[in-house]
Write a protein that holds these residues in place. Structure first.
Motif, PDB file in Angstrom:
ATOM      1  N   TRP A  20     -27.366 -43.134  63.346  1.00 37.85           N
ATOM      2  CA  TRP A  20     -27.274 -43.164  61.966  1.00 37.85           C
ATOM      3  C   TRP A  20     -27.385 -41.655  61.477  1.00 37.85           C
ATOM      4  CZ3 TRP A  20     -24.990 -48.036  60.560  1.00 37.85           C
ATOM      5  CH2 TRP A  20     -25.779 -49.083  61.516  1.00 37.85           C
ATOM      6  N   SER A  21     -28.189 -40.814  61.521  1.00 36.74           N
ATOM      7  CA  SER A  21     -28.385 -39.603  60.997  1.00 36.74           C
ATOM      8  C   SER A  21     -28.961 -38.563  61.896  1.00 36.74           C
ATOM      9  CB  SER A  21     -28.422 -39.299  60.180  1.00 36.74           C
ATOM     10  OG  SER A  21     -29.856 -40.171  59.605  1.00 36.74           O
ATOM     11  N   ILE A  22     -28.829 -37.465  61.793  1.00 37.69           N
ATOM     12  CA  ILE A  22     -30.338 -36.994  62.530  1.00 37.69           C
ATOM     13  C   ILE A  22     -30.914 -35.913  61.707  1.00 37.69           C
ATOM     14  CG2 ILE A  22     -30.285 -34.625  64.220  1.00 37.69           C
ATOM     15  CD1 ILE A  22     -27.901 -36.736  65.257  1.00 37.69           C
ATOM     16  N   LYS A  27     -29.884 -27.539  56.778  1.00 34.34           N
ATOM     17  CA  LYS A  27     -28.276 -27.381  56.268  1.00 34.34           C
ATOM     18  C   LYS A  27     -26.887 -27.879  56.808  1.00 34.34           C
ATOM     19  CE  LYS A  27     -28.910 -25.870  51.513  1.00 34.34           C
ATOM     20  NZ  LYS A  27     -27.915 -24.609  50.910  1.00 34.34           N
ATOM     21  N   VAL A  28     -26.971 -28.437  57.953  1.00 36.96           N
ATOM     22  CA  VAL A  28     -26.180 -29.007  59.043  1.00 36.96           C
ATOM     23  C   VAL A  28     -25.673 -30.061  59.031  1.00 36.96           C
ATOM     24  CG1 VAL A  28     -25.837 -29.639  61.467  1.00 36.96           C
ATOM     25  CG2 VAL A  28     -27.916 -28.306  61.121  1.00 36.96           C
ATOM     26  N   LEU A  29     -23.980 -30.626  59.317  1.00 38.55           N
ATOM     27  CA  LEU A  29     -23.335 -32.112  58.799  1.00 38.55           C
ATOM     28  C   LEU A  29     -22.702 -31.926  60.710  1.00 38.55           C
ATOM     29  CD1 LEU A  29     -21.726 -32.055  56.193  1.00 38.55           C
ATOM     30  CD2 LEU A  29     -23.334 -32.850  56.108  1.00 38.55           C
ATOM     31  N   TYR A  30     -22.477 -33.435  61.281  1.00 38.72           N
ATOM     32  CA  TYR A  30     -22.183 -33.169  62.371  1.00 38.72           C
ATOM     33  C   TYR A  30     -20.765 -34.668  61.776  1.00 38.72           C
ATOM     34  CZ  TYR A  30     -27.133 -31.858  63.774  1.00 38.72           C
ATOM     35  OH  TYR A  30     -27.991 -31.651  64.086  1.00 38.72           O
ATOM     36  N   LEU A  31     -19.752 -33.897  61.707  1.00 36.76           N
ATOM     37  CA  LEU A  31     -18.600 -34.059  61.844  1.00 36.76           C
ATOM     38  C   LEU A  31     -18.033 -34.823  62.607  1.00 36.76           C
ATOM     39  CD1 LEU A  31     -16.275 -30.953  59.276  1.00 36.76           C
ATOM     40  CD2 LEU A  31     -17.667 -33.435  58.943  1.00 36.76           C
ATOM     41  N   GLY A 175     -27.783 -33.538  57.820  1.00 40.35           N
ATOM     42  CA  GLY A 175     -28.215 -34.421  58.744  1.00 40.35           C
ATOM     43  C   GLY A 175     -27.954 -35.620  58.804  1.00 40.35           C
ATOM     44  N   SER A 176     -26.825 -35.254  58.006  1.00 36.40           N
ATOM     45  CA  SER A 176     -25.728 -36.764  57.838  1.00 36.40           C
ATOM     46  C   SER A 176     -24.518 -36.541  59.106  1.00 36.40           C
ATOM     47  CB  SER A 176     -24.458 -36.737  56.339  1.00 36.40           C
ATOM     48  OG  SER A 176     -25.842 -36.958  55.630  1.00 36.40           O
ATOM     49  N   ILE A 177     -23.982 -38.164  59.203  1.00 34.58           N
ATOM     50  CA  ILE A 177     -22.799 -37.920  60.293  1.00 34.58           C
ATOM     51  C   ILE A 177     -22.165 -39.077  59.746  1.00 34.58           C
ATOM     52  CG2 ILE A 177     -22.172 -39.167  62.658  1.00 34.58           C
ATOM     53  CD1 ILE A 177     -25.035 -39.751  63.563  1.00 34.58           C
ATOM     54  N   VAL A 178     -20.954 -38.133  59.957  1.00 31.16           N
ATOM     55  CA  VAL A 178     -19.307 -38.074  59.077  1.00 31.16           C
ATOM     56  C   VAL A 178     -18.612 -38.792  59.518  1.00 31.16           C
ATOM     57  CG1 VAL A 178     -18.123 -37.494  57.081  1.00 31.16           C
ATOM     58  CG2 VAL A 178     -20.463 -36.740  57.066  1.00 31.16           C
ATOM     59  N   VAL A 179     -18.047 -39.749  59.644  1.00 34.92           N
ATOM     60  CA  VAL A 179     -16.650 -40.544  60.732  1.00 34.92           C
ATOM     61  C   VAL A 179     -15.092 -39.931  59.350  1.00 34.92           C
ATOM     62  CG1 VAL A 179     -15.614 -42.004  61.003  1.00 34.92           C
ATOM     63  CG2 VAL A 179     -17.995 -42.140  60.802  1.00 34.92           C
ATOM     64  N   PHE A 180     -14.826 -39.149  60.495  1.00 32.71           N
ATOM     65  CA  PHE A 180     -12.633 -39.028  59.853  1.00 32.71           C
ATOM     66  C   PHE A 180     -12.621 -39.358  61.693  1.00 32.71           C
ATOM     67  CE2 PHE A 180     -14.867 -35.168  57.530  1.00 32.71           C
ATOM     68  CZ  PHE A 180     -13.727 -35.616  56.034  1.00 32.71           C
ATOM     69  N   HIS A 181     -11.092 -39.448  61.298  1.00 37.80           N
ATOM     70  CA  HIS A 181      -9.919 -40.461  62.265  1.00 37.80           C
ATOM     71  C   HIS A 181      -9.347 -38.791  62.776  1.00 37.80           C
ATOM     72  CE1 HIS A 181     -12.152 -43.464  60.949  1.00 37.80           C
ATOM     73  NE2 HIS A 181     -11.632 -44.299  62.027  1.00 37.80           N
TER      74      HIS A 181
END
Length: 212
Positions: A20-22, A27-31, A175-181
């Protein structure tokens, strides 16, 4: 609203083997980008990410890889991670187990054939729909099921680009996993929301990386 922009912790606790997240204090985001690659959107996404020295994970539909192998190869060449989103974007809740596994395997085999190398076994179920039997069978095959904790909701034609931007800015954290399309449907919102999200978090000192 029929979906959660911020994935509830209780749901994450029910399915702890899904990613669900890392877990990181950095300070890292996972797009992540679902549903490509397509010529109308994916090259623009790559160029926009490059403006911020950002890497991302692309959950590819196998049939789009088949149609646009050159764009798929560009994703790899530019340092992004390509991952599995089934061959034809099927719904897990309506697809029998054997047929669902065939969809995943077909996508994986095609991506590896086009890439000329093994592809990391990261899998995201279309629509977030996945039965427990399907998840267990995929895990036995070595797949990591990747969900998310923040949804931009760029697929929602009733939303403004500003609303999609706000979803991410208000809810994403280290650590957030973020969803785009990277899809035609999401494009009217993505083209404005993605640069704003990248700009905002870059100014906050965040980096953007592929899911490990």
């Amino acid at each position: 609203m029929k979906y959660a922009v911020k994935m509830p912790k209780v749901l994450q606790a029910v399915y702890p083997k899904r990613l669900w997240s890392i877990n990181t204090a950095d300070k890292v985001l996972y797009l992540t980008f679902d549903d490509g690659p397509i010529p109308e959107v994916t090259p623009w996404v790559m160029d926009t990410l490059a403006n911020f020295n950002a890497k991302a994970t692309f959950f590819c539909i196998g049939d789009n890889v088949r149609k646009h192998p050159d764009i798929f190869e560009q994703l790899i060449a530019r340092g992004h991670r390509v991952s599995n989103h089934t061959m034809h974007h099927v719904k897990g809740w309506k697809t029998p187990l054997v047929a669902y596994l065939r969809e995943v395997d077909s996508c994986q085999n095609l991506m590896e054939l086009e890439a000329g190398q093994e592809i990391h076994k990261l899998f995201r179920p279309p629509y977030g729909q996945l039965r427990s039997k399907q998840a267990k069978a995929l895990q036995k095959k070595g797949f990591q099921v990747v969900m998310w904790d923040v949804l931009s909701a760029d697929f929602d034609t009733a939303l403004t680009p500003e609303a999609c931007t706000k979803h991410v800015i208000d809810n994403a954290q280290a650590g957030s996993i973020v969803v785009f399309h990277d899809s035609k449907k999401a494009w009217p919102r993505l083209k404005l929301a993605l640069p704003e999200v990248l700009k905002y978090f870059s100014e906050k000192g965040f980096a953007f990386k592929c899911i490990p």
